[in-house]
Design an enzyme around this catalytic site. Structure first.
Site, PDB file in Angstrom:
ATOM      1  N   ARG A   1      -4.888  -1.851  -5.723  1.00 34.07           N
ATOM      2  CA  ARG A   1      -5.197  -1.440  -7.174  1.00 34.07           C
ATOM      3  C   ARG A   1      -3.883  -0.726  -7.721  1.00 34.07           C
ATOM      4  NH1 ARG A   1      -9.584   0.504  -4.102  1.00 34.07           N
ATOM      5  NH2 ARG A   1      -8.694   2.511  -3.612  1.00 34.07           N
TER       6      ARG A   1
ATOM      7  N   GLU B   1      -4.162   7.334   9.950  1.00 38.99           N
ATOM      8  CA  GLU B   1      -5.118   8.530  10.586  1.00 38.99           C
ATOM      9  C   GLU B   1      -5.850   7.625  11.498  1.00 38.99           C
ATOM     10  OE1 GLU B   1      -6.817   7.785   6.271  1.00 38.99           O
ATOM     11  OE2 GLU B   1      -4.632   8.158   7.299  1.00 38.99           O
TER      12      GLU B   1
END
Length: 171
Positions: free
Chosen positions: A58, A95
């Site tokens: 994006r 993460e």
């Protein structure tokens, strides 16, 4: 114009517990899109970039038209194996695992001013990796920019360059 009025929150996407900030509602509104691009152009232009680097995918939607508007070049920072020709890459931790970001080896020249652009800054891992990769190929990275910042995730703390966003969510 409050751009938040044109960004849709989609609960439980892509998995339960996540609130996804969907910019397609902003992109399809010509007035909101023009306002967003004008504001981003003023911010980015102040850093005098030679090139804008869009982060897959994006980030391409923002960086390419901004580069055209500002009269500078555009390059892509992509996931592993998506770019043709010789590439330079950087592995980085997320993460939930690890990933790799790549750039074509001839995309920027040493000393070029490259501003990193993405749609959203969350935890900062991908943007920090993009900045590090550009510095590894000897680009000067004066700033990183996003349309949206999820401030409660403190992603900007992972960046070693100035960071700006048009919209910030703090919860």
């Amino acid at each position: 114009m409050d751009l938040k009025d044109h960004i849709r929150g989609v609960p439980d996407f892509p998995k339960p517990g996540i609130l996804f900030y969907d910019i397609s509602t902003l992109l399809r509104n010509a007035d909101a899109w023009q306002v967003a691009m004008g504001r981003l152009a003023r911010i980015v232009g102040a850093y005098r970039p030679d090139v804008l680097a869009g982060v897959e995918s994006r980030g391409f939607l923002l960086a390419a038209p901004l580069a055209l508007k500002l009269g500078c070049g555009f390059v892509m920072l992509r996931k592993r194996g998506k770019l043709p020709g010789d590439t330079v890459g950087l592995n980085y931790d997320l993460e939930y695992g690890s990933d790799r970001i790549e750039i074509q080896s001839d995309a920027v020249t040493p000393g070029q001013r490259v501003v990193v652009v993405d749609d959203l800054l969350a935890t900062g891992g991908t943007m920090a990796a993009g900045i590090a990769l550009l510095k590894n190929v000897k680009a000067e990275v004066p700033a990183a920019i996003a349309l949206i910042e999820l401030g409660f995730l403190h992603g900007r703390d992972r960046l070693d360059v100035p960071f700006e966003a048009l919209v910030r969510y703090d919860q």
